[in-house]
Design a protein around this motif. Structure first.
Motif, PDB file in Angstrom:
ATOM      1  N   UNK A 426       0.811  -1.218   0.000  1.00 39.23           N
ATOM      2  CA  UNK A 426       0.000   0.000   0.000  1.00 39.23           C
ATOM      3  C   UNK A 426       0.839   1.260   0.000  1.00 39.23           C
ATOM      4  N   UNK A 427       0.191   2.404  -0.188  1.00 38.35           N
ATOM      5  CA  UNK A 427       0.920   3.679  -0.219  1.00 38.35           C
ATOM      6  C   UNK A 427       1.410   4.133   1.145  1.00 38.35           C
ATOM      7  N   UNK A 428       0.816   3.614   2.225  1.00 37.68           N
ATOM      8  CA  UNK A 428       1.213   3.981   3.588  1.00 37.68           C
ATOM      9  C   UNK A 428       1.106   5.490   3.816  1.00 37.68           C
ATOM     10  N   UNK A 429       0.138   6.111   3.224  1.00 34.57           N
ATOM     11  CA  UNK A 429      -0.157   7.532   3.403  1.00 34.57           C
ATOM     12  C   UNK A 429      -1.677   7.676   3.492  1.00 34.57           C
ATOM     13  N   UNK A 430      -2.163   8.744   4.145  1.00 35.39           N
ATOM     14  CA  UNK A 430      -3.615   8.987   4.112  1.00 35.39           C
ATOM     15  C   UNK A 430      -4.079   9.142   2.668  1.00 35.39           C
ATOM     16  N   UNK A 431      -5.258   8.652   2.379  1.00 33.61           N
ATOM     17  CA  UNK A 431      -5.777   8.725   1.015  1.00 33.61           C
ATOM     18  C   UNK A 431      -7.004   9.627   0.981  1.00 33.61           C
ATOM     19  N   UNK A 432      -7.097  10.469  -0.052  1.00 36.65           N
ATOM     20  CA  UNK A 432      -8.243  11.357  -0.216  1.00 36.65           C
ATOM     21  C   UNK A 432      -9.406  10.530  -0.746  1.00 36.65           C
ATOM     22  N   UNK A 433     -10.452  10.401   0.081  1.00 37.20           N
ATOM     23  CA  UNK A 433     -11.613   9.611  -0.342  1.00 37.20           C
ATOM     24  C   UNK A 433     -12.727  10.563  -0.781  1.00 37.20           C
ATOM     25  N   UNK A 434     -13.441  10.147  -1.802  1.00 36.83           N
ATOM     26  CA  UNK A 434     -14.500  10.972  -2.374  1.00 36.83           C
ATOM     27  C   UNK A 434     -15.523  10.074  -3.040  1.00 36.83           C
TER      28      UNK A 434
END
Length: 637
Positions: A426-434
């Motif tokens: 995974x990216x291991x960063x917060x992801x912008x969800x929409x």
């Protein structure tokens, strides 16, 4: 790092003389980013251009700057052989001067008209003239600290579509008494100042591309400007449709006064070849990709520096708070020798050297890029696709009905919320969800066209037969409310798309499609619903934390339940239980057993129902179809 008068082999710019005072002969930055000085009687303007040697053998300056008759002025190559230059004296009595370059391509034996790719303003005409602004304002930026990444509630908007259709798009006037160019930025500023975004609960505005872009060749009446802006002709110049540099500065200042960050959509991965493709052919990886756009070769120092200085200009000249970097996948394989980690590691590092707290969001959820660079976050298209499948019932039936036990929408949603981000890959960063964006369908439409930039979305072709459903059906305001409950109670940054908050139901095709503001009054209850969700998210730290535990995933009955911040046996009033009924039978209430993780008083936030739970157990609750419930734990009423 600022813009310099001469930098490497690619730099070209104009230098504007500005009147400072009768006692001061030194200069300051003009609206083209260069150092300037002058008198009240005239402005000495130095036009300078760098092109690939061996490609261009003659350059002329044309336009209003050359005086009556617009007679071309020949430019001379300097002693280095890199730059073509000429110097003119312009009267300050005229507000704006338009100009372009004429270049002779020696390899093709043709003359071509060229917009200045370093001018900070390009007019709104089809000619896309470069503009010299003879009057400018000093930049006195108010200090502003952008929200933290987990706290972000972003509002994506297309400037042209967001404003009322009656707001004009105008080309630059030579009349010294003229107002300005288009007034789109001014109209958005008024929306900010009257508190629209503040009331909604937004703390960041993301502007789709505001850079000057190529005119389209679409066969439609009245709108031949690129409606989305991703086909840039320059990454330095404002689109004259929207206003002046000063208009944009005032927009940013107004947003900051309201505690709102301003992000720009930056399409570094592609653009129009109308400028760079003609004068720097050695910068290009591809001169024509599947979308008809150029792509840059970031192993070339000139291309890298051109893009970096453009991004830094928006920070330094306008106090922009961050970027959403469009289509980062183009450079995913460029871990080139010139910089460990490749293009994006270098680019993000350089931007943070100018503004350490800059917000950097990648479009593509490409784990290896986001994980190994200094991006803060990335768009979570997977979340949007699975939620679209669930909320738009026809798509849900395609996923759960046709594919059956092989793929289950709610299982994929659970996997997305609990496993994908921090999985080893995974990216291991917060992801912008929409739920909605310029690339995804509207939830509130009764019938939603399958689209992605005007074309079909590949993920709908679930059986690989290249046959896509014509529509997605059974969207509604109820489904939009349900999606809102999900979105506003998830970890990490979240995003709304223009009009989502009042049930905008346009097709989102790749054409001019203005927001229907009449729906705001008609669907004000949905707007108020979203404001309540945003207020709750700000009040409850647990809703911005990374903690999320799925407590029930009953895909047969379309029930999905999770907790936020719940630690068993503690007495905190920050615990939240979220229950979603994705069913859309519409026949009435369904009695659903919900798992409450600890005993105590639970108050349903949206309807204010109160439940007293004697022990951690399941409790039967009346649950309407297409409804979301948010239960808040209370140690006492």
């Amino acid at each position: 790092m600022g813009l310099e008068l001469v930098r490497n082999m690619w730099k070209f710019f104009i230098v504007l003389n500005l009147f400072l005072s009768a006692f001061c002969g030194c200069g300051e930055r003009g609206d083209d980013g260069s150092t300037t000085a002058g008198t009240a009687e005239n402005r000495t303007v130095i036009f300078q251009l760098d092109v690939d040697q061996g490609v261009v053998d003659s350059v002329q300056l044309v336009g209003e700057v050359t005086g009556p008759g617009n007679k071309p002025i020949g430019m001379k190559r300097d002693s280095t052989g890199q730059f073509w230059t000429t110097t003119l004296s312009l009267s300050p009595g005229q507000s704006y001067y338009k100009y372009k370059f004429m270049i002779h391509r020696s390899d093709q034996n043709v003359w071509l008209s060229l917009t200045d790719p370093k001018a900070q303003l390009i007019d709104a005409s089809q000619n896309r003239n470069s503009v010299v602004i003879m009057k400018r304002q000093k930049k006195n930026f108010t200090p502003f600290k952008p929200p933290s990444i987990p706290d972000l509630i972003i509002y994506e908007l297309n400037p042209r579509e967001f404003v009322d259709p009656q707001v004009p798009f105008a080309e630059v006037s030579t009349d010294p008494n003229a107002q300005t160019l288009g007034i789109v930025f001014r109209d958005i500023t008024r929306t900010i100042e009257r508190g629209y975004f503040t009331e909604l609960g937004v703390n960041a505005i993301e502007l789709m591309p505001i850079f000057s872009s190529a005119w389209t060749s679409y066969d439609r009446d009245g709108f031949e400007r690129d409606p989305w802006g991703y086909n840039c002709i320059t990454w330095y110049g404002l689109n004259g449709d929207f206003g002046t540099p000063e208009d944009l500065r005032q927009l940013v200042e107004a947003a900051h006064r309201e505690g709102i960050a301003v992000l720009l959509d930056f399409s570094m991965g592609h653009g129009s070849g109308q400028i760079i493709g003609e004068i720097h052919t050695d910068w290009l990886k591809r001169a024509d990709n599947p979308w008809g756009m150029i792509e840059f070769d970031m192993s070339h120092e000139g291309a890298r520096t051109y893009m970096l200085d453009a991004a830094q200009l928006w920070i330094q000249e306008y106090n922009i708070d961050g970027f959403r970097m469009d289509w980062i996948d183009q450079y995913k394989d460029e871990a080139v020798e010139w910089y460990p980690g490749g293009t994006w590691a270098w680019f993000t590092e350089q931007l943070r050297s100018v503004k350490p707290d800059i917000i950097l969001i990648a479009e593509n959820p490409t784990p290896e890029i986001v994980r190994n660079t200094d991006f803060d976050s990335c768009w979570d298209f997977f979340f949007a696709e699975w939620c679209g499948a669930i909320l738009l019932r026809e798509a849900y039936s395609y996923f759960d009905g046709f594919v059956g036990s092989t793929v289950n929408s709610q299982d994929k949603l659970e996997e997305n919320l609990t496993g994908y981000v921090y999985a080893p890959w995974g990216p291991h960063k917060p992801m912008v969800r929409f739920l909605e964006s310029h690339d995804t369908p509207r939830i509130a439409r009764g019938t939603v066209l399958a689209q992605h930039g005007g074309g079909p979305q590949g993920w709908l072709d679930i059986n690989g037969d290249d046959i896509l459903p014509d529509t997605l059906s059974n969207g509604s305001l109820a489904r939009s409310r349900l999606g809102g409950v999900l979105l506003f109670t998830l970890p990490g940054p979240i995003m709304l798309f223009q009009g989502q908050e009042f049930g905008a139901d346009d097709d989102l095709a790749w054409e001019y499609d203005p927001v229907d503001w009449d729906l705001k009054e008609a669907n004000d209850s949905l707007f108020q619903f979203y404001t309540r969700l945003a207020s709750l998210r700000k009040d409850y730290e647990s809703l911005r934390s990374e903690d999320l535990t799925v407590l029930k995933n009953d895909s047969e009955h379309h029930i999905f339940v999770y907790s936020r911040g719940v630690v068993k046996n503690d007495a905190a009033d920050d615990d939240v239980l979220v229950a979603l009924n994705f069913g859309d039978d519409r026949e009435g209430n369904e009695n659903v057993s919900l798992p409450f993780p600890k005993p105590g008083m639970w108050i349903e936030y949206l309807k204010r129902d109160t439940l007293e739970i004697s022990s951690a157990s399941e409790e039967d609750v009346d649950f309407e179809y297409s409804e979301g419930k948010i239960f808040l734990f209370r140690t006492s009423l």
